[in-house]
Design an enzyme around this catalytic site. Structure first.
Site, PDB file in Angstrom:
ATOM      1  N   PRO A   1      53.394  36.832  37.729  1.00  0.00           N
ATOM      2  CA  PRO A   1      52.571  36.221  38.355  1.00  0.00           C
ATOM      3  C   PRO A   1      52.000  36.646  39.443  1.00  0.00           C
ATOM      4  O   PRO A   1      52.591  37.250  40.602  1.00  0.00           O
ATOM      5  CB  PRO A   1      53.152  34.576  38.689  1.00  0.00           C
ATOM      6  CG  PRO A   1      54.573  35.046  38.782  1.00  0.00           C
ATOM      7  CD  PRO A   1      54.762  36.130  37.979  1.00  0.00           C
ATOM      8  N   GLY A   2      50.575  36.587  39.824  1.00  0.00           N
ATOM      9  CA  GLY A   2      50.074  37.277  40.950  1.00  0.00           C
ATOM     10  C   GLY A   2      49.302  35.817  41.721  1.00  0.00           C
ATOM     11  O   GLY A   2      49.588  35.146  42.565  1.00  0.00           O
TER      12      GLY A   2
ATOM     13  N   TYR B   1      32.201  37.037  39.180  1.00  0.00           N
ATOM     14  CA  TYR B   1      32.585  36.311  38.020  1.00  0.00           C
ATOM     15  C   TYR B   1      32.011  35.018  38.034  1.00  0.00           C
ATOM     16  O   TYR B   1      32.357  34.065  37.196  1.00  0.00           O
ATOM     17  CB  TYR B   1      34.154  36.294  38.068  1.00  0.00           C
ATOM     18  CG  TYR B   1      35.005  37.218  38.567  1.00  0.00           C
ATOM     19  CD1 TYR B   1      35.060  38.415  37.701  1.00  0.00           C
ATOM     20  CD2 TYR B   1      35.883  37.480  39.724  1.00  0.00           C
ATOM     21  CE1 TYR B   1      36.045  39.481  37.978  1.00  0.00           C
ATOM     22  CE2 TYR B   1      36.697  38.218  40.170  1.00  0.00           C
ATOM     23  CZ  TYR B   1      36.613  39.647  39.257  1.00  0.00           C
ATOM     24  OH  TYR B   1      37.625  40.458  39.641  1.00  0.00           O
TER      25      TYR B   1
ATOM     26  N   TYR C   1      42.922  37.863  45.346  1.00  0.00           N
ATOM     27  CA  TYR C   1      41.807  38.830  44.948  1.00  0.00           C
ATOM     28  C   TYR C   1      40.516  38.451  46.015  1.00  0.00           C
ATOM     29  O   TYR C   1      39.347  38.508  45.457  1.00  0.00           O
ATOM     30  CB  TYR C   1      41.276  38.633  43.576  1.00  0.00           C
ATOM     31  CG  TYR C   1      42.292  38.500  42.596  1.00  0.00           C
ATOM     32  CD1 TYR C   1      42.902  39.909  42.088  1.00  0.00           C
ATOM     33  CD2 TYR C   1      43.077  37.682  41.976  1.00  0.00           C
ATOM     34  CE1 TYR C   1      44.005  40.125  41.344  1.00  0.00           C
ATOM     35  CE2 TYR C   1      44.110  37.856  41.036  1.00  0.00           C
ATOM     36  CZ  TYR C   1      44.519  39.069  40.716  1.00  0.00           C
ATOM     37  OH  TYR C   1      45.434  39.212  40.086  1.00  0.00           O
TER      38      TYR C   1
ATOM     39  N   CYS D   1      22.796  42.169  52.412  1.00  0.00           N
ATOM     40  CA  CYS D   1      21.432  42.181  51.824  1.00  0.00           C
ATOM     41  C   CYS D   1      21.534  42.425  50.082  1.00  0.00           C
ATOM     42  O   CYS D   1      21.355  43.421  49.610  1.00  0.00           O
ATOM     43  CB  CYS D   1      20.865  43.812  52.484  1.00  0.00           C
ATOM     44  SG  CYS D   1      20.353  43.552  54.185  1.00  0.00           S
ATOM     45  N   GLU D   2      21.683  41.256  49.812  1.00  0.00           N
ATOM     46  CA  GLU D   2      21.668  41.305  48.244  1.00  0.00           C
ATOM     47  C   GLU D   2      21.596  39.768  47.942  1.00  0.00           C
ATOM     48  O   GLU D   2      22.251  38.993  48.567  1.00  0.00           O
ATOM     49  CB  GLU D   2      23.232  41.538  48.239  1.00  0.00           C
ATOM     50  CG  GLU D   2      23.679  41.521  46.862  1.00  0.00           C
ATOM     51  CD  GLU D   2      23.901  43.046  46.401  1.00  0.00           C
ATOM     52  OE1 GLU D   2      23.204  43.160  45.052  1.00  0.00           O
ATOM     53  OE2 GLU D   2      23.994  44.137  47.096  1.00  0.00           O
TER      54      GLU D   2
ATOM     55  N   ARG E   1      34.301  37.539  44.407  1.00  0.00           N
ATOM     56  CA  ARG E   1      34.537  36.706  43.245  1.00  0.00           C
ATOM     57  C   ARG E   1      33.362  35.660  42.704  1.00  0.00           C
ATOM     58  O   ARG E   1      32.956  35.732  41.562  1.00  0.00           O
ATOM     59  CB  ARG E   1      35.960  35.997  43.287  1.00  0.00           C
ATOM     60  CG  ARG E   1      37.032  36.776  43.600  1.00  0.00           C
ATOM     61  CD  ARG E   1      38.407  35.921  43.438  1.00  0.00           C
ATOM     62  NE  ARG E   1      38.506  35.890  42.093  1.00  0.00           N
ATOM     63  CZ  ARG E   1      38.293  34.749  41.287  1.00  0.00           C
ATOM     64  NH1 ARG E   1      37.811  33.533  42.184  1.00  0.00           N
ATOM     65  NH2 ARG E   1      38.453  34.750  40.102  1.00  0.00           N
TER      66      ARG E   1
HETATM   67  N1  LLP Z   1      49.930  41.915  35.135  1.00  0.00           N
HETATM   68  C1  LLP Z   1      49.222  42.772  34.907  1.00  0.00           C
HETATM   69  C2  LLP Z   1      49.253  43.669  34.030  1.00  0.00           C
HETATM   70  C3  LLP Z   1      47.835  42.458  35.219  1.00  0.00           C
HETATM   71  O1  LLP Z   1      46.774  43.351  35.006  1.00  0.00           O
HETATM   72  C4  LLP Z   1      47.542  41.127  36.242  1.00  0.00           C
HETATM   73  C5  LLP Z   1      46.161  41.011  36.680  1.00  0.00           C
HETATM   74  C6  LLP Z   1      48.521  40.421  36.294  1.00  0.00           C
HETATM   75  C7  LLP Z   1      49.737  40.814  36.035  1.00  0.00           C
HETATM   76  C8  LLP Z   1      48.283  39.209  37.500  1.00  0.00           C
HETATM   77  O2  LLP Z   1      47.440  38.157  36.901  1.00  0.00           O
HETATM   78  P1  LLP Z   1      47.284  36.941  37.672  1.00  0.00           P
HETATM   79  O3  LLP Z   1      48.633  36.250  37.585  1.00  0.00           O
HETATM   80  O4  LLP Z   1      47.156  37.109  39.072  1.00  0.00           O
HETATM   81  O5  LLP Z   1      46.302  36.325  36.854  1.00  0.00           O
HETATM   82  N2  LLP Z   1      40.154  40.198  40.061  1.00  0.00           N
HETATM   83  C9  LLP Z   1      40.237  39.198  39.032  1.00  0.00           C
HETATM   84  C10 LLP Z   1      41.694  39.112  38.355  1.00  0.00           C
HETATM   85  C11 LLP Z   1      42.010  40.439  37.896  1.00  0.00           C
HETATM   86  C12 LLP Z   1      43.514  40.416  37.199  1.00  0.00           C
HETATM   87  C13 LLP Z   1      43.900  41.680  36.879  1.00  0.00           C
HETATM   88  N3  LLP Z   1      45.188  41.870  36.257  1.00  0.00           N
HETATM   89  C14 LLP Z   1      39.927  37.941  39.857  1.00  0.00           C
HETATM   90  O6  LLP Z   1      39.615  38.066  40.960  1.00  0.00           O
HETATM   91  O7  LLP Z   1      39.879  36.924  39.319  1.00  0.00           O
END
Ligand code: LLP
Length: 428
Positions: free
Chosen positions: A288-289, A331, A387, A358-359, A327
């Protein structure tokens, strides 16, 4: 928003800290990250996953938010770390993180990153392609090592999230499609290499997922793949990493169901799948991130202007925007917010929060109902822990904000604000 938010003297209180005072003391834009909220989540990972399923492991996907301090917090709560570049690996090392608990990811790792991973002895490399596999074998032999790897597989599941954060489907730059010819070339090669120890497989179906169906589908596909590989090579999968992607709350429309909603059902599916196909239960990992840090962070801005276009809309200009939070522009992400110094006031006006780039696409929040606003007000935007800091840029030469960590009423500067000098420091 972190659960410990509350009202005090009409000010927005976050993790016991008056956010108006934080803005005064540290300036804006300012990332405010609650250590309390992060530790709560890390402990939940421990209680509802690691302790419930002995032998399992969890790594924090540090791309969501990586600072030296964050690495130390993760370490102190007993999780490992997922890194995706030499830079993230370097920071993990600098923070004193035990490198055997680091998993190295990436679809296009460079030879120097692979060398660094082998030299530092990272716990696992998650291999994406055959070129990488050959290079990793070569470097490992050069160092007299046998590198433990997982293959990243593409289960071909289309997750319900924004296209740019959906990663598990078949036409993806990430991972190995589960086509038989491909399978044979990868698994066959890895098993014949002396510098490589194949432990198993990894998938990550996408990010900000609020339902578990794509995860469960991916588990099913991964288990039948494990059975095929066992049949073809006698290779028993020792480890299966289920990735991250567990969603958080950005607005009222998001109804996250909690970590166990994903992990319990995936664990049940793994156990049942392995039993019915006669496979030994592999060691299971998660990554998890966003789920760890997303709701633990807010961003504070100062309002600079309120500009009404009669019968069209009212733009509220702030001192940050796209460079500190790309973001919404990337997105179409939606955030909720409040006026920190008018937290007790009722919303009375629909406004659009405009970033300072400026966008014309630099709109942080379109159409949000807030109390009457004026220059000097402090805007607090919620759920910016993941992120944001890690994706920040210097577009328009805007210095990146400072990061302040809070812990039950205490605050400390964790990352200082960039200066104009920093902005030209690399130029010769
Ligand atoms: N493991 C792998 C191999 C990944 O590629 C990622 C995220 C994670 C774990 C963690 O994912 P999470 O639990 O955070 O969803 N920048 C984008 C999100 C890109 C995620 C990339 N990979 C955003 O701001 O929504």
């Amino acid at each position: 928003m972190a659960s410990e938010a509350s009202v005090g003297q009409g000010h927005f209180i976050f993790d016991g800290c008056d956010t108006v005072e934080l803005a005064k003391e540290y300036g804006t834009p300012l990332y405010v990250v609650s250590e309390t909220a992060i530790r709560e989540r890390l402990r939940e990972v421990r209680l509802s996953f690691l302790e419930k399923y002995p032998g399992s492991y969890a790594v924090y996907a540090s791309k969501a938010f990586q600072t030296l301090e964050m690495c130390r917090i993760v370490q102190s709560e007993g999780l490992g770390l997922d890194v995706v570049s030499g830079g993230e690996l370097f920071a993990a090392q600098r923070s004193g993180f035990p490198l055997d608990r680091v998993i190295f990811h990436g679809n296009s790792k460079t030879p120097s990153e692979l060398r660094m991973a082998v030299e530092l002895g990272v716990g696992r490399v998650v291999v994406d392609n055959l070129d990488e596999l050959a290079e990793l074998d070569r470097v490992s032999l050069e160092f007299g090592r046998r590198t433990k790897i997982l293959f990243r597989i593409t289960p071909g599941v289309d997750s319900h999230t924004h296209e740019f954060v959906s990663t598990g489907r078949i036409d993806s730059k990430f991972g190995i499609p589960l086509d038989r010819r491909v399978r044979d070339s990868y698994v066959g090669a890895a098993l014949s290499m002396r510098g490589i120890e194949l432990l198993g497989f990894h998938f990550h179906v996408g990010s900000q997922l609020l339902e578990n169906e794509s995860h469960l589908k991916a588990v099913e596909i991964a288990i039948s793949f494990m059975a095929e590989v066992k049949k073809a090579y006698g290779f028993e999968t020792a480890e299966l990493n289920l990735g991250g992607g567990f969603g958080v709350r950005y607005t009222d429309a998001d109804k996250p169901k909690g970590l166990a909603y994903f992990t319990d059902e995936m664990m049940a599916a793994v156990t049942e799948g392995c039993r019915s196909l006669g496979l030994a239960l592999p060691r299971i990992g998660i990554e998890p991130g966003r789920w760890i840090v997303g709701e633990a962070g807010i961003t504070l801005y100062t309002v600079g202007s309120v500009k009404e276009i009669p019968y069209v809309r009212t733009y509220v200009g702030i001192d940050g925007g796209l460079p500190d939070n790309p973001r919404p522009a990337l997105y179409g992400a939606r955030h909720e917010a409040c006026i920190a110094n008018k937290y007790a006031c009722e919303p009375s006006r629909r406004v659009t929060i405009a970033g300072k780039c400026c966008e014309s696409g630099d709109i942080l929040i379109r159409d949000i109902d807030l109390p009457e606003m004026e220059a000097g007000d402090i805007l607090a935007v919620f759920t910016t822990g993941a992120y944001n800091h890690s994706m920040a840029s210097n577009y328009n030469r805007l210095p990146r904000p400072a990061v302040v960590m809070t812990s039950k009423g205490k605050t400390r500067l964790s990352v200082r604000r960039e200066t104009f000098e920093d902005l030209v420091a690399r130029e010769l």
